[in-house]
Write an enzyme that holds these catalytic residues in place. Structure first.
Site, short mmCIF file in Angstrom:
data_model
loop_
_atom_site.label_atom_id
_atom_site.label_comp_id
_atom_site.label_asym_id
_atom_site.label_seq_id
_atom_site.Cartn_x
_atom_site.Cartn_y
_atom_site.Cartn_z
CG HIS A 62 -1.67 -0.90 1.53
ND1 HIS A 62 -2.90 -1.98 1.06
CD2 HIS A 62 -1.13 -2.49 1.92
CE1 HIS A 62 -3.55 -2.43 1.54
NE2 HIS A 62 -2.56 -3.59 1.55
NE ARG A 64 -0.89 4.12 4.00
CZ ARG A 64 -1.98 3.17 4.03
NH1 ARG A 64 -3.11 2.43 3.87
NH2 ARG A 64 -1.83 2.38 4.82
CG ASN A 94 -6.46 -0.25 1.01
OD1 ASN A 94 -5.73 -0.32 -0.26
ND2 ASN A 94 -6.47 -0.30 2.30
CG ASN A 283 -6.46 -4.45 10.52
OD1 ASN A 283 -6.22 -4.59 11.82
ND2 ASN A 283 -7.24 -3.45 10.06
CG ASP A 310 -0.68 -5.87 4.51
OD1 ASP A 310 -1.20 -5.27 3.15
OD2 ASP A 310 -1.10 -6.19 5.43
CG HIS A 314 -1.11 3.45 8.97
ND1 HIS A 314 -2.24 4.69 8.47
CD2 HIS A 314 -1.01 2.97 9.36
CE1 HIS A 314 -3.02 4.06 7.44
NE2 HIS A 314 -2.64 2.27 8.21
N GLY A 329 -1.25 -1.52 10.41
CA GLY A 329 0.17 -1.51 9.20
C GLY A 329 0.92 -0.58 9.60
#
Length: 445
Positions: A62, A64, A94, A283, A310, A314, A329
């Protein structure tokens, strides 16, 4: 383009390690042999005593962008990735807006085409109401379809059984799923909020996002895949119980249902919440030592097919909030391969198996064109690793935009010295070459 000759490295490919030379010309591996004559126009890299492996193909990140770029972006996180020996990544939908239309999906590819240090592909996201858009996805140049069967950013929770059946029945593309049962999670969360309010101790995270939630969702997805004949890939398996759902009695290329495990579930356990807190809040959750042992067992006996990160950064401010406000995450691409080499030194996995699970198998599973091996005729996505170089992860050497790592303070005894992306030396002894040479991944479908 500069031509390179990697001399005398321990080349790891298809389960065998041999001392060999590797010639890179015009972005491709043109020769692998015990001895290759040096030409005047070739830059020689002495890899004696070091491992020469295919770059990791990380099938779940991810990065972002767009919409969440205060946490990370394609440029910053792909930069960290090549420093970590990841030469190709598959990014998830996402972001904001969610990549649930072909137009938004292609916008992400356009961003990567000018900003990515590593090779890239992006998953098309499914929702309860975008089947028509999903079916427009091009299998030649898109990695697959991603479905969130648990909570996610925006409107990406696919929780209607009729919709799931339609998606599974309508596409021949690989469907990758985040499998956690939302009803189970919400019931557990309500129970702990009644006791603790919003200040739930993070040690309860693996009880809230429980084994039951994972197994219930994974088993339902697998049952549906068997019923419909869909090609299913279960992301980030986190429990020993789930590993019983997967098979190892046929070759990977013949499997219709496959599984992935992530670095953090192989490294941390619930005992680490006391010291790491929200910094290992993911998660699905990091669970027990027995779960970690079960994941290693399934990885080694080939019920689990690939290792990924994964990677999901953040900010420190976000991670420092209370349990219910702190997002799940963490950043991992810079430290995934070296953590696996550390596990090898601990006797948990061989170098050959690391290469199989991080490079060969993702290439087979996603049918990636001419990547994932140190073979003549393949793109020169190559990593050189010094397995006898000790260093410590600190804020000063972290390259993630978020500025932190769950591995801070950890000493590793292996170090990545060089990363080639399409024959371009993207990383050389602690220095990232500031050119963007990543290419869009293509798939043999």
């Amino acid at each position: 383009m500069t031509h390179y000759l990697i001399k005398n490295g321990k080349v790891v490919n298809e389960g065998v390690t041999t001392v060999a030379d590797v010639l890179i010309e015009n972005g491709f591996i043109t020769k692998v042999a015990p001895f290759i004559e040096v030409a005047n126009d070739v830059t020689v890299i002495n890899a004696e005593g070091k491992y020469v492996i295919p770059g990791m193909i990380d099938d779940q990140v991810h990065f972002r962008e767009p919409g969440l770029t205060h946490k990370g972006d394609i440029e910053s996180e792909s930069r960290a990735a090549v420093a970590g020996g990841i030469t190709s990544f598959i990014e998830q939908p996402n972001t904001v807006p969610n990549a649930v239309t072909q137009e938004i999906l292609e916008e992400k590819y356009q961003i990567a085409s000018v900003k990515s240090y590593a090779n890239y592909s992006f998953m098309m996201g499914g929702t309860n109401d975008n089947l028509e858009e999903l079916l427009k996805t091009n299998p030649r140049n898109v990695a697959g379809i991603k479905l969130f069967l648990g909570s996610s950013t925006g409107n990406m929770l696919v929780d209607r059984q009729d919709v799931l059946e339609k998606i599974f029945s309508s596409t021949s593309m690989l469907i990758a799923v985040h499998a956690e049962d939302e009803g189970t999670i919400q019931a557990n969360l309500t129970k702990y909020k009644e006791e603790y309010g919003d200040d739930i101790p993070v040690k309860y995270h693996p009880i809230i996002r429980s084994e039951e939630a994972c197994y219930l969702s994974s088993s339902k997805a697998i049952e549906l895949a068997k019923k419909t004949g869909a090609r299913l890939h279960v992301f980030h398996v986190s429990t020993a119980k789930e590993t019983e759902l997967f098979r190892n009695d046929i070759p990977l290329k013949d499997k219709k249902i496959t599984a992935e495990v992530c670095v953090h579930h192989l490294w941390f356990t619930d005992k680490d919440y006391d010291t790491k807190g929200n910094f290992i809040k993911w998660n699905p959750a990091v669970k027990t030592e027995a779960d970690r042992d079960g994941l290693w067992k399934a990885l080694l006996d080939d019920r689990i097919d690939v290792i990924a990160t994964d990677h999901a950064p953040h900010t420190l401010e976000e991670k420092s909030k209370g349990y219910t406000s702190a997002p799940s995450g963490g950043p991992l691409v810079q430290h995934a391969l070296v953590s696996l080499f550390e596990a090898s030194k601990q006797g948990k996995i061989s170098i050959e198996k690391i290469v199989e699970k991080t490079a060969h198998n993702p290439a087979i599973l996603f049918q990636v064109e001419k990547r994932g091996y140190v073979k003549e005729g393949y793109h020169a996505d190559i990593v050189i690793i010094d397995a006898d170089s000790t260093w410590e992860v600190s804020k000063e050497n972290v390259l993630y935009k978020c500025g932190w790592s769950p591995f801070e303070g950890q000493q590793f005894s292996s170090k990545i010295t060089h990363t080639f992306v399409n024959g371009f030396l993207a990383y050389d002894n602690d220095q990232v070459n500031e050119q963007h040479q990543g290419q869009r991944l293509l798939f043999v479908r």
